[in-house]
Motif scaffolding. Sequence first.
Motif, PDB file in Angstrom:
ATOM      1  N   UNK A  28      23.506  23.952  -1.087  1.00  0.00           N
ATOM      2  CA  UNK A  28      22.871  24.600  -2.224  1.00  0.00           C
ATOM      3  C   UNK A  28      23.705  25.788  -2.709  1.00  0.00           C
ATOM      4  N   UNK A  29      23.460  26.199  -3.939  1.00  0.00           N
ATOM      5  CA  UNK A  29      24.133  27.357  -4.531  1.00  0.00           C
ATOM      6  C   UNK A  29      23.146  28.523  -4.616  1.00  0.00           C
ATOM      7  N   UNK A  30      23.617  29.715  -4.202  1.00  0.00           N
ATOM      8  CA  UNK A  30      22.771  30.910  -4.201  1.00  0.00           C
ATOM      9  C   UNK A  30      23.437  31.990  -5.047  1.00  0.00           C
ATOM     10  N   UNK A  31      22.642  32.676  -5.854  1.00  0.00           N
ATOM     11  CA  UNK A  31      23.104  33.847  -6.598  1.00  0.00           C
ATOM     12  C   UNK A  31      22.432  35.084  -6.012  1.00  0.00           C
ATOM     13  N   UNK A  32      23.231  36.092  -5.687  1.00  0.00           N
ATOM     14  CA  UNK A  32      22.709  37.388  -5.258  1.00  0.00           C
ATOM     15  C   UNK A  32      22.947  38.382  -6.384  1.00  0.00           C
ATOM     16  N   UNK A  33      21.894  39.062  -6.803  1.00  0.00           N
ATOM     17  CA  UNK A  33      21.990  40.038  -7.884  1.00  0.00           C
ATOM     18  C   UNK A  33      22.109  41.431  -7.275  1.00  0.00           C
ATOM     19  N   UNK A  34      23.175  42.144  -7.617  1.00  0.00           N
ATOM     20  CA  UNK A  34      23.412  43.491  -7.102  1.00  0.00           C
ATOM     21  C   UNK A  34      24.842  43.645  -6.617  1.00  0.00           C
ATOM     22  N   UNK A  35      25.178  44.839  -6.165  1.00  0.00           N
ATOM     23  CA  UNK A  35      26.560  45.059  -5.748  1.00  0.00           C
ATOM     24  C   UNK A  35      26.728  46.157  -4.720  1.00  0.00           C
ATOM     25  N   UNK A  36      25.701  46.371  -3.878  1.00  0.00           N
ATOM     26  CA  UNK A  36      25.767  47.434  -2.881  1.00  0.00           C
ATOM     27  C   UNK A  36      25.826  46.914  -1.465  1.00  0.00           C
TER      28      UNK A  36
ATOM     29  N   UNK B  65      20.436  34.862 -16.532  1.00  0.00           N
ATOM     30  CA  UNK B  65      19.808  33.557 -16.790  1.00  0.00           C
ATOM     31  C   UNK B  65      20.864  32.540 -17.234  1.00  0.00           C
ATOM     32  N   UNK B  66      21.801  32.968 -18.077  1.00  0.00           N
ATOM     33  CA  UNK B  66      22.890  32.068 -18.511  1.00  0.00           C
ATOM     34  C   UNK B  66      23.705  31.592 -17.313  1.00  0.00           C
ATOM     35  N   UNK B  67      24.020  32.505 -16.390  1.00  0.00           N
ATOM     36  CA  UNK B  67      24.793  32.146 -15.198  1.00  0.00           C
ATOM     37  C   UNK B  67      24.030  31.145 -14.335  1.00  0.00           C
ATOM     38  N   UNK B  68      22.744  31.389 -14.125  1.00  0.00           N
ATOM     39  CA  UNK B  68      21.914  30.482 -13.317  1.00  0.00           C
ATOM     40  C   UNK B  68      21.880  29.089 -13.930  1.00  0.00           C
ATOM     41  N   UNK B  69      21.743  29.054 -15.246  1.00  0.00           N
ATOM     42  CA  UNK B  69      21.703  27.765 -15.958  1.00  0.00           C
ATOM     43  C   UNK B  69      23.061  27.063 -15.875  1.00  0.00           C
TER      44      UNK B  69
ATOM     45  N   UNK C 224      13.217  40.766 -14.050  1.00  0.00           N
ATOM     46  CA  UNK C 224      14.161  39.663 -13.886  1.00  0.00           C
ATOM     47  C   UNK C 224      13.497  38.451 -13.225  1.00  0.00           C
ATOM     48  N   UNK C 225      12.656  38.689 -12.223  1.00  0.00           N
ATOM     49  CA  UNK C 225      12.000  37.573 -11.530  1.00  0.00           C
ATOM     50  C   UNK C 225      11.110  36.801 -12.501  1.00  0.00           C
ATOM     51  N   UNK C 226      10.336  37.528 -13.313  1.00  0.00           N
ATOM     52  CA  UNK C 226       9.470  36.881 -14.307  1.00  0.00           C
ATOM     53  C   UNK C 226      10.285  36.006 -15.254  1.00  0.00           C
ATOM     54  N   UNK C 227      11.431  36.551 -15.721  1.00  0.00           N
ATOM     55  CA  UNK C 227      12.258  35.826 -16.696  1.00  0.00           C
ATOM     56  C   UNK C 227      12.826  34.542 -16.096  1.00  0.00           C
ATOM     57  N   UNK C 228      13.275  34.600 -14.839  1.00  0.00           N
ATOM     58  CA  UNK C 228      13.821  33.402 -14.187  1.00  0.00           C
ATOM     59  C   UNK C 228      12.723  32.380 -13.909  1.00  0.00           C
TER      60      UNK C 228
ATOM     61  N   UNK D 144      11.876  28.342 -15.024  1.00  0.00           N
ATOM     62  CA  UNK D 144      11.704  27.302 -13.995  1.00  0.00           C
ATOM     63  C   UNK D 144      12.677  27.393 -12.839  1.00  0.00           C
ATOM     64  N   UNK D 145      13.326  28.565 -12.650  1.00  0.00           N
ATOM     65  CA  UNK D 145      14.314  28.696 -11.586  1.00  0.00           C
ATOM     66  C   UNK D 145      13.717  29.399 -10.365  1.00  0.00           C
TER      67      UNK D 145
END
Length: 421
Positions: free
Chosen positions: A1-9, A55-59, A78-82, A86-87
């Motif tokens: 599977x592919x995972x996206x992590x949002x953040x940079x710390x 969202x564009x990246x996830x799609x 962000x969670x609501x938008x994704x 349907x992600x």
Amino acid sequence: MKVLIVGGGGREHALAWKISRSPRVKKIFCGPGNAGIARLAECVDIQDNNIPAIIDLVRREKIDLTVVGPEVPLVAGLVDALEKEGYPVFGPRRRAAEIEGSKVLAKGIMQKYGIPTARYAVFDNAGQAKEYIKQLAAPCVIKADGLAAGKGVVVAEDEQTALAAVSDMMENRIFGAAGRQVVVEELLRGEEVSMLAFTDGEHVVPMLAAQDHKQVYDHDRGPNTGGMGAYAPAPVLTPELRQQVLETILVPAVRGMAAEDRPYRGVLYAGLMMTDKGPQVLEFNARFGDPETQPLLMMMESDLVDVMEALIAGELNKVDLRWHEGASVCVVLASGGYPGPYNKGEEITGLADLPENVVAFHAGTALKNGRVVTAGGRVLGITARAAGIPEAIELAYRGVSQVKFNGMHYRKDIGEKAINR
């Protein structure tokens, strides 16, 4: 599977490190990431609050799971938008994340649902806040209502400090709109501890207790920071007290949020003060803590992806959360001047020379001409796991001794409170 992590710390590097160990994960993306995360993931130049770009990246990349690290995109929705697209996404929705985004809301929830916390008053007028402080008599705590990167809390031992904090927050707006309202509360005395739990909105599964070190200097002196180090497990929270926190704080908070039409799903972080009246809540956060995440995830034996997917499915009760024996300690290396102004671009050396069982979790780092350089106030979290807290402390500081950059400073007493117990 592919995972996206949002953040940079540092928290996101720890998440990437742990998620990369899941046999189910084939590729990790991170936006924006940092120099350490870049070794585990494909870093994408997207800021964590740029919801359309995420969202564009996830799609585009057909991401199977998005993990949101920081509080700002959670509070921004962000969670609501994704979810609307349907992600699958790990983290609380906007209305739930407001338990961190608004100190006023959090205190109201605690009061309404009988969750132990300090007495308090709320003000949207600086003059009225100052009059209250004069009547209250110090010591007290002044908190900006909104998000302030972990720096919107002033512990005032005297009236002058308290009045200056109100001026800074409400009149000088040093935290912007976050200071439109302030909470003034009684100062609780005791030892601080962090209790994080996974919840799917119904079931609550606590993690190990951890202890953060907020002040910049040894022995809890100096101004608050985002955190100068942490360790887990924290012996101040005995098994009996952990059960008490679960029953009187975490479960009532999750049930209270549901009753307020703010169903909570993700990690709920309770910052606690161990007072002579028992555990009391200092604050709730809507995500993994930083730097508590670093030792917690080094201690976690279970596959984090399995836990996250069970949580999203509302089946957290089917998860057996397993932990390694021993303890883990994280020491934060900070830029000279932090938490005030600091330089960026200082070359970091020694990262290849760390002992076994020590990981340098990158926070404020970047790559420049093939070299790792400083790019933030908190730069690295040198994290070790060993048979016990004394051994983990010794190993972590052995790792610290290998790393160098101009202006580097750090606390030399991380974990001492556990030893003193």
